[in-house]
Write an enzyme that holds these catalytic residues in place. Sequence first.
Site, PDB file in Angstrom:
ATOM      1  N   GLY A  28       0.821  -1.216   0.000  1.00 34.03           N
ATOM      2  CA  GLY A  28       0.000   0.000   0.000  1.00 34.03           C
ATOM      3  C   GLY A  28       0.854   1.264   0.000  1.00 34.03           C
ATOM      4  O   GLY A  28       1.890   1.309   0.650  1.00 34.03           O
ATOM      5  N   GLY A  29       0.439   2.271  -0.768  1.00 35.93           N
ATOM      6  CA  GLY A  29       1.103   3.579  -0.749  1.00 35.93           C
ATOM      7  C   GLY A  29       2.385   3.696  -1.545  1.00 35.93           C
ATOM      8  O   GLY A  29       3.168   4.619  -1.337  1.00 35.93           O
ATOM      9  N   GLY A  31       2.414   3.738  -5.011  1.00 38.45           N
ATOM     10  CA  GLY A  31       2.150   4.345  -6.320  1.00 38.45           C
ATOM     11  C   GLY A  31       1.601   3.382  -7.354  1.00 38.45           C
ATOM     12  O   GLY A  31       1.835   3.548  -8.554  1.00 38.45           O
ATOM     13  N   ASP A  56      -9.198  -2.520  -6.006  1.00 40.79           N
ATOM     14  CA  ASP A  56      -8.842  -2.048  -4.661  1.00 40.79           C
ATOM     15  C   ASP A  56     -10.063  -1.395  -4.021  1.00 40.79           C
ATOM     16  O   ASP A  56     -10.629  -0.466  -4.595  1.00 40.79           O
ATOM     17  CB  ASP A  56      -7.699  -1.026  -4.781  1.00 40.79           C
ATOM     18  CG  ASP A  56      -7.167  -0.576  -3.427  1.00 40.79           C
ATOM     19  OD1 ASP A  56      -7.812  -0.881  -2.401  1.00 40.79           O
ATOM     20  OD2 ASP A  56      -6.114   0.074  -3.402  1.00 40.79           O
ATOM     21  N   ASN A 261       9.495   3.311  -7.287  1.00 43.71           N
ATOM     22  CA  ASN A 261       8.893   4.641  -7.277  1.00 43.71           C
ATOM     23  C   ASN A 261       9.506   5.545  -6.205  1.00 43.71           C
ATOM     24  O   ASN A 261      10.157   5.067  -5.287  1.00 43.71           O
ATOM     25  CB  ASN A 261       7.391   4.465  -6.991  1.00 43.71           C
ATOM     26  CG  ASN A 261       6.550   5.318  -7.902  1.00 43.71           C
ATOM     27  OD1 ASN A 261       6.984   6.351  -8.391  1.00 43.71           O
ATOM     28  ND2 ASN A 261       5.323   4.885  -8.119  1.00 43.71           N
ATOM     29  N   CYS A 275      17.720  14.881   2.804  1.00 46.93           N
ATOM     30  CA  CYS A 275      17.643  14.336   1.430  1.00 46.93           C
ATOM     31  C   CYS A 275      18.804  13.389   1.155  1.00 46.93           C
ATOM     32  O   CYS A 275      18.609  12.304   0.599  1.00 46.93           O
ATOM     33  CB  CYS A 275      17.659  15.464   0.395  1.00 46.93           C
ATOM     34  SG  CYS A 275      16.301  16.630   0.605  1.00 46.93           S
TER      35      CYS A 275
END
Length: 330
Positions: A28-29, A31, A56, A261, A275
Amino acid sequence: MSTDLLPPTLQNILDQTSLKWIFCGGKGGVGKTTTSCSLAIQLAKCRKSVLLISTDPAHNLSDAFGQKFSKDATKVNGFDNLFAMEIDPTSAIQEMVEQCMLADSNGMMGSMMQDLAFAIPGVDEAMSFAEIMKHVHVKSMEYSVIVFDTAPTGHTLRFLSFPTVLEKALGKLSSLGSRFGPMISQMSSMMGGEAGSQEDMFAKLESMRGVITEVNTQFKDPEKTTFVCVCISEFLSLYETERLVQELTAYEIDTHNIVVNQLLFPKKSSNCEHCSVRQKMQQKYLAEAHELYDEFFHIIQLPLLTEEVRGPEKLNEFSKMLVEPYVTPE
């Protein structure tokens, strides 16, 4: 790491014109919806007609395209040959229960069915599969390719194993029907049911088994079906992807594409400590993914974007990165 890697794009899917069913799935989550919508857009550029189905329960297709979809195929705004639909297992179960209640005069059977229907493990996947079965013959003739935006991994695996399980179960039921059919009919007529209803039921089960066997055969044919794994470059997601690949292999379902992703590509001049730390972590797991899958998989790397990918225009723009490798800005 091998020097002759497979191209890091999904162009291989566009080139394989025999494909009929394409599944996009993962944790889940990560993309999945963006990937399945983008892939469907690219397929619409080279195929006659494309159907995108969401299995889904969260149904993000409507949010992604900014357009309301239902359980009936609807043309996606801005496209001539791309259609989408969202299958809702819960409402399908409710519909089935309501039909039982209408057929049952005293209402006891209906309420029992309601309690049973929502308590059965895997009933969501079963109803999703049943809904697809309703459309399978008609839709597979109407559309040249069907793309599935699937539920998170566990649901998807149960959904894909369902044809095999159901095929075996219906085979057993049919053999039971031939052995105990007359006795069941007699009991049914004693309780006020129609004598012929049992024969009708077993005839329906038998014809359903034929359809399911056909779909099962197609799901296991690498010329007809493939599964695109979507993940992010983190431990849990990579672990889940490996589990997914192993299970798909066990179910004999083809998979040879992994979309990674939300990758960070900070500029060299950037002084964002957060980052650079995250990028190092991502690169570590990306290296592991290459080590595991380079030989047999196309590994597609997609960046983390500064804004959401919503609406046909942004999805169309994003979809280009599936067929042309992303070039990191200097």
